[in-house]
Design a protein around this motif. Structure first.
Motif, PDB file in Angstrom:
ATOM      1  N   ILE A  92      -4.226 -70.243  73.154  1.00 44.27           N
ATOM      2  CA  ILE A  92      -3.206 -70.908  73.970  1.00 44.27           C
ATOM      3  C   ILE A  92      -2.304 -69.865  74.617  1.00 44.27           C
ATOM      4  O   ILE A  92      -1.943 -69.959  75.781  1.00 44.27           O
ATOM      5  CB  ILE A  92      -2.389 -71.894  73.129  1.00 44.27           C
ATOM      6  N   ASN A  93      -1.999 -68.861  73.826  1.00 48.94           N
ATOM      7  CA  ASN A  93      -1.135 -67.816  74.352  1.00 48.94           C
ATOM      8  C   ASN A  93      -1.757 -67.151  75.578  1.00 48.94           C
ATOM      9  O   ASN A  93      -1.081 -66.885  76.578  1.00 48.94           O
ATOM     10  CB  ASN A  93      -0.867 -66.787  73.249  1.00 48.94           C
ATOM     11  N   ALA A  94      -3.062 -66.888  75.505  1.00 49.40           N
ATOM     12  CA  ALA A  94      -3.742 -66.295  76.661  1.00 49.40           C
ATOM     13  C   ALA A  94      -3.585 -67.194  77.877  1.00 49.40           C
ATOM     14  O   ALA A  94      -3.299 -66.735  78.988  1.00 49.40           O
ATOM     15  CB  ALA A  94      -5.215 -66.079  76.333  1.00 49.40           C
ATOM     16  N   ASN A  95      -3.743 -68.523  77.617  1.00 49.86           N
ATOM     17  CA  ASN A  95      -3.567 -69.476  78.716  1.00 49.86           C
ATOM     18  C   ASN A  95      -2.149 -69.468  79.247  1.00 49.86           C
ATOM     19  O   ASN A  95      -1.917 -69.570  80.451  1.00 49.86           O
ATOM     20  CB  ASN A  95      -3.958 -70.889  78.264  1.00 49.86           C
ATOM     21  N   VAL A  96      -1.206 -69.354  78.319  1.00 51.01           N
ATOM     22  CA  VAL A  96       0.198 -69.317  78.742  1.00 51.01           C
ATOM     23  C   VAL A  96       0.455 -68.069  79.589  1.00 51.01           C
ATOM     24  O   VAL A  96       1.144 -68.132  80.614  1.00 51.01           O
ATOM     25  CB  VAL A  96       1.148 -69.362  77.521  1.00 51.01           C
ATOM     26  N   GLN A  97      -0.137 -66.959  79.171  1.00 52.74           N
ATOM     27  CA  GLN A  97       0.035 -65.739  79.967  1.00 52.74           C
ATOM     28  C   GLN A  97      -0.540 -65.923  81.365  1.00 52.74           C
ATOM     29  O   GLN A  97       0.056 -65.510  82.359  1.00 52.74           O
ATOM     30  CB  GLN A  97      -0.632 -64.533  79.276  1.00 52.74           C
ATOM     31  N   GLN A  98      -1.674 -66.586  81.420  1.00 44.85           N
ATOM     32  CA  GLN A  98      -2.293 -66.904  82.712  1.00 44.85           C
ATOM     33  C   GLN A  98      -1.319 -67.707  83.581  1.00 44.85           C
ATOM     34  O   GLN A  98      -1.088 -67.412  84.731  1.00 44.85           O
ATOM     35  CB  GLN A  98      -3.594 -67.679  82.446  1.00 44.85           C
ATOM     36  N   LEU A  99      -0.709 -68.710  82.928  1.00 43.74           N
ATOM     37  CA  LEU A  99       0.260 -69.551  83.632  1.00 43.74           C
ATOM     38  C   LEU A  99       1.460 -68.731  84.106  1.00 43.74           C
ATOM     39  O   LEU A  99       1.931 -68.849  85.225  1.00 43.74           O
ATOM     40  CB  LEU A  99       0.716 -70.687  82.697  1.00 43.74           C
ATOM     41  N   ARG A 100       1.903 -67.874  83.172  1.00 41.42           N
ATOM     42  CA  ARG A 100       3.082 -67.091  83.509  1.00 41.42           C
ATOM     43  C   ARG A 100       2.849 -66.106  84.651  1.00 41.42           C
ATOM     44  O   ARG A 100       3.784 -65.756  85.367  1.00 41.42           O
ATOM     45  CB  ARG A 100       3.584 -66.337  82.267  1.00 41.42           C
ATOM     46  N   SER A 101       1.600 -65.689  84.803  1.00 46.19           N
ATOM     47  CA  SER A 101       1.322 -64.776  85.907  1.00 46.19           C
ATOM     48  C   SER A 101       1.693 -65.412  87.241  1.00 46.19           C
ATOM     49  O   SER A 101       1.945 -64.741  88.222  1.00 46.19           O
ATOM     50  CB  SER A 101      -0.150 -64.357  85.888  1.00 46.19           C
ATOM     51  N   HIS A 102       1.740 -66.747  87.250  1.00 47.78           N
ATOM     52  CA  HIS A 102       2.185 -67.438  88.466  1.00 47.78           C
ATOM     53  C   HIS A 102       3.668 -67.746  88.437  1.00 47.78           C
ATOM     54  O   HIS A 102       4.379 -67.530  89.397  1.00 47.78           O
ATOM     55  CB  HIS A 102       1.409 -68.756  88.642  1.00 47.78           C
ATOM     56  N   THR A 103       4.139 -68.253  87.288  1.00 51.55           N
ATOM     57  CA  THR A 103       5.516 -68.761  87.259  1.00 51.55           C
ATOM     58  C   THR A 103       6.561 -67.652  87.195  1.00 51.55           C
ATOM     59  O   THR A 103       7.654 -67.806  87.705  1.00 51.55           O
ATOM     60  CB  THR A 103       5.730 -69.699  86.053  1.00 51.55           C
ATOM     61  N   ASP A 104       6.191 -66.548  86.559  1.00 51.45           N
ATOM     62  CA  ASP A 104       7.180 -65.492  86.381  1.00 51.45           C
ATOM     63  C   ASP A 104       7.725 -64.969  87.709  1.00 51.45           C
ATOM     64  O   ASP A 104       8.854 -64.507  87.796  1.00 51.45           O
ATOM     65  CB  ASP A 104       6.592 -64.315  85.587  1.00 51.45           C
ATOM     66  N   ILE A 105       6.902 -65.058  88.755  1.00 49.78           N
ATOM     67  CA  ILE A 105       7.362 -64.519  90.032  1.00 49.78           C
ATOM     68  C   ILE A 105       8.194 -65.509  90.833  1.00 49.78           C
ATOM     69  O   ILE A 105       8.725 -65.190  91.880  1.00 49.78           O
ATOM     70  CB  ILE A 105       6.163 -64.042  90.892  1.00 49.78           C
TER      71      ILE A 105
END
Ligand SMILES: [Zn+2]
Ligand SMILES: [Zn+2]
Length: 1316
Positions: A858-871
């Motif tokens: 799940i964490n890997a998926n969250v990181q994937q998500l964050r690669s979009h949201t963090d910016i």
């Protein structure tokens, strides 16, 4: 046997019985062996029954084990699946599921029962099993199925209640959402709240209070319901112990209200008393005891009762002696004593005083003899005839033979004057010998009181008396004697007071002698009563005067128990005339008395140990029932290993009840009851069937009490857990009202991860139920038979002398031998703990690993998500991700929910079904499901979330928080612990325990534990073999007994361990007919025998001898156990005969003595290692045979009479010389066989024996026989020797005709003793 069988079954119509006979005959070969090995089962029918029962039992267990009960592990999963798949969730629905599931289980179990029944029936018909046996197993089957069903129903109940509780809680949380929804529609109120956080909190607290109240209410309802269910469940396992009582409902209510919810570990409060008070009415209203009569089942208690009262009173008290027999009897003692001054006066008084004193008594003896001398001739003749008669005949036949001898004497007188003259000389001689004897008896008092004197002067006196030159004239004879006496008397020292001996061996010998000869000595008597033996002993030790004789009797304590006198007499002497009164009164009285006894005073030490000291008073019933409570408590709780012992009161863990645990406890209680009965048996009573059932029922209540408390504790914990949600709910409440979207998003991310984490753990338990069950089942392999086999091997057979190679210390080995049940119990506890740790590690690691892996994904998926949201800066609102239609009037919340669904699908890698909503082109990449990893396990259950939790206000803070929470939980997962109790099969650990411990009964002969599995109706058996009786300290003299119960001879005399009653082995076996002492198979029998022999011979035996040596503080001799039963051990024994050949022995008396001696040698001859010496004595002594092997012809020649006076001293000197001469020849024993027809002075030579080294003294045994009815000197010798540990015995009033029989008996007894 076969005849019995046929007669028995001719009367019956059941033809299958006859068929079983023909079947039996077909298998005659195998059965014959069984018959040979089972003499216990005398009835042919009984034998067949036993074999069939064994057969059926094995089959039954096998069929039962083959059944697949694993569906029990799926119950929780099935219920959860059903509920998840149904969109409607409410209490009615849950109840419906519960009913359905129960019904389903009932059908399943009854199918299984039917199935097993069919198989058993087929087996019965195939093997011609008796109907009775078949029915027995049907009954067992239905009991097992029933309790298994009850168990399963509890699982269903618990699962449903869990779901219900969660549902209830969620409904409570919904009231928070509703509240927010309400105020958000009222902008004024909303604005007011937003301004004032205090008001928000107040509103929240009010709502929260309602939610908690409702939740707790529900919890306690569930607890009540659960308790009642548990009661039914436990009592169904107790069917066989069921007590009929009208108070059942009352007990249930009292326990529910006052006991079950309190902690049993409170320091300030002892609930035992309270429970007892609830239960007491049962003890008052039902008959608790029954008398021991001679029925088969009470026989072993009869053994206790039949011991004489003194032995029963002597036994040291144990905790089982709640009624102490010592309290009901008193010691009455009659003492004959002399005051010191009286004694000193008596021995010193000079003759001028003329009234009393030793010298006056001497003068009286002389006067009597003179009178005899001067009697008229006729009377004198008569006297002489008597003397003659005494000389040549044994005293016993005096009456019959008198006439003939008298006429013989007449013949001598008339016919043969020569012989008559000869006779006169002899009788004159005899006359003075008699004077000597009487004077010696008169002087014995000096030795009795240990008065010192000059022994040279005593010899002078004796010589004067026997000197023929004075015999002519009485007056000068008297004068000479008195002179010699007075000289002797002057040498007397004053009497010195000695300590009174504790043991009194004398019977009334001394007092009789003193009364008869020392007539001038004034004796006094006194009678005293003591309540304890110790007081009596103290009294004697401190008695100020000189005790000559004491007569102790035990009498009922009638001052305290007047109305019981007859019963107490019955208990003491078992006279049948009192039996009826005993039966009518005693039980009733005893039962009541147990309420009145105050044990606190009597058992102070015990009170301290058990924490009874805080009670004012403890009666006997309480003593017993408290102790039962303690036994159960220790079985129900296991001390916590972990360090969190801060609150020591509640940290103990309670075992989960199940059938096996109940069986373990019951088997323990059974042993307790046996022990109590052994104590009650002292009074001739034991617990009645009802009395036992009361204990069992009480035990059941206690088990129930602990089970309920365990559940209650679980409820407490879940209330705490509920409370821990409060903070999170409050934050969410505040954020929701303030509409702080960032905060809301964060809280939702947190709730999501927490929820997910929890759900996964729940899922893990459910998913692993079956695997766990299999894992436990795989561990459950060892039966108690196998365990003992293993322990025998590692502990006994592989005994290592070398300390470094030792797996078990000698102490442990000794415990294994002497207290096997306890040893095995500890061992099994340890083993099961190990299994538990192993399994826990296994599953805990699996859980952590799985958790970690899924969280990482799940964490890997969250990181994937964050690669979009963090910016994103600022964060994009939910609505903006979607393509909005012109006429779309959905509010923010609508899109927030949609976004949640979408994101969760992405994170969990699920299917995307959002076609209805178009996603803005620029964000499509975020929601592209293919860029996320798939999570295989689908555990996301929307119904577990609050409505308000299924939203994402702002994706960016949500994603950041997810990531943070994941990290926290990944860390948490590393230490996540597992609670084994959540697996249904966890309780199977108790089954493993039960199987390994097995039956708790121990062999009454050798203490070896029965190695059969626990059940109520089996015959106890040590299929791994009994142990050598010597291993448990059974000694034959100083050698451990080398026989085992399975190889003993029917005729062997055996002493039971507890009662020390000697009986023939075959009779003992009849008493313990619930035991099979021999194996059924001859080859097994041989293997076992060889095994035990090896164990004994290769180290263990020697170690045990060493231990016994230290324990008993005596020399223990190790002897190898021999392979061949017919090579009997030939103990090295030295027999020393001491034969009196003084003048009085002349004639038939000598013939008898000689033939007695030779006849005895005939017996001795059987033992090739025996040696014989013969000492013949009169005034002098001579050794005619010196330590030789028996040679009857030679020896007959050497044993010849020579006549003369009597002196023991020289004879004992010869004996002593022989012992010294042969002391290096390693005789295991020296048996001295002494015979005399008269009295002599006390020999000073005895002193030498007292100075021999201890180990030598321990091997000397003296058997004296004397014709005298009052053999005071010999009595003194025997006392002296016994006091210095040389075992000695004296037979008085002994007849020479009995000599051969008596001595042969001694020889064969000792010989066979050493043999067995
Ligand atoms: Zn035994
Ligand atoms: Zn048994």
């Amino acid at each position: 046997m076969i005849k019995n069988f046929i007669i028995k079954f001719q009367s019956q119509t059941d033809t299958s019985q006859m068929q079983s006979l023909s079947l039996f005959i077909q298998n005659i070969n195998t059965n014959w062996q069984t018959i040979c090995n089972l003499p216990d089962l005398l009835e042919f029918a009984e034998l067949i029954q036993y074999k069939q029962d064994q057969l059926m039992k094995n089959k039954f267990e096998q069929i039962y084990d083959d059944q697949n009960f694993s569906f029990k592990n799926e119950i929780a999963n099935e219920i959860n699946d059903k509920i998840r798949s149904n969109p409607v969730k409410n209490l009615t629905f849950f109840n419906k599921i519960q009913d359905e599931k129960n019904e389903d289980l009932r059908i399943r179990f009854s199918q299984i029962e039917q199935d097993i029944q069919d198989k058993l029936l087929a087996f019965k018909q195939d093997k011609q099993i008796q109907k009775k046996i078949y029915l027995k197993y049907l009954k067992q089957l239905s009991q097992r199925i029933n309790s298994s069903l009850k168990d399963s129903e509890v699982i269903v109940f618990e699962e449903i209640k869990n779901i219900e509780r969660e549902y209830q809680n969620k409904r409570g949380f919904k009231s928070l959402d509703d509240f927010i929804l309400g105020i958000s529609k009222d902008p004024d109120q909303l604005a007011q709240f937003k301004e004032n956080e205090g008001e928000i909190k107040a509103a929240f607290n009010k709502l929260w209070g309602d939610i908690t109240r409702e939740s707790e209410q529900k919890q306690s309802e569930i607890l009540q319901e659960y308790s009642t269910k548990q009661y039914q469940c436990i009592s169904s396992s107790f069917n066989e112990y069921k007590l009929n009582t009208q108070n059942e409902q009352l007990y249930i209510t009292s326990f529910l209200e006052n006991i079950n919810n309190n902690s049993p570990f409170r320091q300030d409060f002892d609930e035992r008393m309270q429970i007892y008070n609830i239960f007491e009415k049962e003890l008052k209203s039902q008959v608790q005891f029954r008398p021991i009569f001679n029925t088969k089942e009470t026989m072993r208690y009869g053994e206790v009762f039949l011991q004489n009262l003194e032995d029963r009173m002597k036994r040291p008290n144990t905790k089982y002696d709640v009624m102490d027999i010592k309290n009901y009897y008193q010691f009455q003692i009659k003492v004959y004593y002399v005051e010191k001054k009286t004694l000193d006066d008596y021995i010193k008084k000079d003759k001028k005083d003329k009234k009393e004193g030793l010298i006056i008594d001497l003068i009286k003896i002389l006067e009597r003899s003179e009178n005899n001398q001067n009697q008229p001739k006729g009377k004198q003749k008569q006297q002489q005839a008597d003397q003659y008669l005494y000389q040549c005949l044994d005293v016993n036949s005096f009456g019959q033979q008198y006439e003939s001898v008298n006429s013989q004497f007449q013949q001598y007188e008339n016919v043969n004057p020569h012989i008559q003259q000869q006779f006169n000389v002899n009788t004159q001689n005899q006359q003075y010998m008699n004077v000597n004897t009487q004077v010696q008896k008169l002087l014995l008092l000096l030795d009795i009181f240990k008065i010192k004197y000059d022994s040279k002067l005593r010899i002078d006196l004796v010589e004067t008396i026997q000197d023929p030159q004075w015999w002519k004239i009485w007056s000068s004879y008297n004068k000479q004697v008195i002179n010699a006496f007075e000289k002797f008397q002057e040498s007397f020292k004053e009497f010195k007071k000695q300590k009174q001996p504790l043991m009194d061996f004398t019977n009334d010998t001394f007092i009789k002698n003193i009364k008869e000869y020392n007539k001038g000595l004034e004796l006094k008597t006194g009678q005293y009563i003591f309540s304890a033996l110790k007081e009596l002993e103290e009294f004697i030790q401190n008695f100020e005067h000189i005790i000559i004789y004491r007569d102790m009797t035990i009498i009922p304590n009638s001052s305290r128990y007047k109305q019981l006198e007859s019963s107490l007499k019955y208990i003491q002497r078992k006279e049948s005339s009192f039996q009826e009164i005993f039966r009518l009164n005693f039980i009733n009285w005893f039962q009541t008395a147990m309420f009145e006894e105050n044990q606190k005073l009597q058992q102070n030490e015990n009170c301290q140990q058990n924490g009874f000291s805080k009670f004012q008073q403890i009666n006997s019933w309480q003593m017993m029932y408290f102790s039962i409570y303690d036994a159960i408590k220790s079985e129900m709780t296991k001390a916590h290993q972990e360090n969190d012992k801060k609150d020591n009161s509640d940290s103990e863990e309670i075992s989960q009840q199940n059938t096996s645990l109940i069986k373990i406890i019951m088997s323990k209680i059974e042993q307790e009851i046996i022990n109590y009965n052994k104590s009650f048996a002292n009074f001739g009573i034991i617990l009645s069937g009802i009395g036992e059932r009361c204990i069992y029922y009480y035990s059941m209540l206690i088990i129930w009490r602990f089970t309920c408390y365990k559940k209650g504790k679980g409820v407490q914990e879940s209330i705490q857990k509920f409370e821990s949600l409060k903070e999170n709910q409050l934050q969410k409440f505040i954020a929701d009202i303030k509409q702080n979207k960032t905060e809301q998003s964060k809280l939702k991310a947190e709730a999501f991860i927490c929820n997910f984490y929890k759900s996964y753990i729940q899922y893990f338990y459910r998913d692993n139920q079956t695997t766990f069950g299999t894992e436990i089942k795989n561990k459950n392999k060892m039966t108690s038979t196998e365990l003992i086999k293993l322990l025998d091997k590692t502990i006994l057979e592989d005994y290592q002398k070398d300390n470094q190679l030792k797996k078990y210390s000698d102490e442990q080995i000794v415990q294994y031998i002497t207290d096997q049940t306890q040893f095995i119990e500890n061992y099994v506890k340890n083993e099961v703990d190990k299994i538990e740790v192993e399994i826990k590690d296994l599953f805990e690691n699996r859980l952590r690993k799985n958790l970690n892996s899924i969280l990482e994904k799940i964490n890997a998926n969250v990181q994937q998500l964050r690669s979009h949201t963090d910016i994103q800066n600022p964060p994009i609102k939910s609505k903006e991700y979607f393509v909005n239609n012109e006429n779309d009037n959905s509010n923010d919340e609508f899109y927030e929910s949609k976004l949640f669904d979408l994101i969760i699908s992405c994170l969990l890698g699920g299917q995307q079904k959002m076609s209805k909503f178009q996603i803005q082109k620029e964000y499509e990449e975020i929601f592209s499901i293919d860029s996320y990893q798939k999570i295989e396990v689908n555990i996301f259950d929307k119904s577990k979330f609050q409505e308000s939790e299924l939203q994402i206000q702002l994706l960016q803070p949500f994603a950041t928080e997810l990531s943070k929470q994941l990290n926290i939980h990944i860390q948490k997962a590393k230490n996540e612990s597992l609670s084994l109790e959540k697996f249904n099969s966890y309780q199977e650990l108790q089954t493993i325990k039960l199987n390994m411990i097995g039956c708790r009964h121990t062999c009454p002969m050798c203490k070896r534990k029965c190695d059969q599995s626990y059940s109520n109706d089996h015959k106890h058996k040590c299929s791994n073999g009994h142990q050598l009786r010597g291993m448990n300290g059974v000694l034959i003299e100083n050698t451990p007994s080398l026989f085992t119960c399975d190889e003993m001879d029917d005729e062997c005399l055996i002493e039971t361990l507890e009662t020390k009653v000697r009986k023939k082995w075959k009779d003992i076996r009849k008493i313990y007919d619930d035991w099979i002492f021999k194996g059924l198979d001859e080859t097994d029998q041989q293997t076992i025998k060889e095994k035990m022999m090896k164990v004994w011979n290769q180290g263990t035996g020697q170690m045990i001898c060493q231990q016994l040596k230290t324990l008993l503080k005596k020399d223990i001799k190790f002897v190898l156990k021999n392979n061949f039963q017919d090579v009997i051990r030939q103990p090295k024994i030295h027999y020393i005969f001491m034969l009196d050949d003084s003048g009085s022995m002349r004639g038939k008396r000598w013939e008898y003595a000689k033939s007695g001696c030779l006849g005895c040698m005939l017996e001795i001859q059987k033992n090739l290692n025996a040696r014989v010496s013969v000492i013949i004595f009169n005034s002098y002594a001579r050794t005619v045979i010196n330590c030789e092997s028996v040679n009857l012809v030679e020896m007959e020649k050497k044993i010849q009479l020579s006549g003369g006076g009597t002196d023991f001293g020289r004879a004992f000197q010869e004996t002593f010389n022989l012992i010294i001469q042969h002391q290096n020849e390693a005789f295991e024993k020296t048996e001295i066989l002494f015979y005399t027809d008269g009295e002599a002075a006390y020999p000073q030579q005895i002193k030498q024996f007292k100075e021999l080294p201890e180990h030598q003294k321990a091997r000397i045994f003296l058997h004296c026989s004397s014709e005298e009815s009052n053999a005071t000197t010999l009595q003194m010798i025997v006392n002296e020797l016994n006091a210095c540990l040389i075992k000695s015995e004296l037979k008085q009033k002994f007849q020479v005709t009995e000599l051969q029989k008596t001595w042969a008996e001694i020889v064969s007894r000792e010989y066979h003793n050493l043999k067995g």
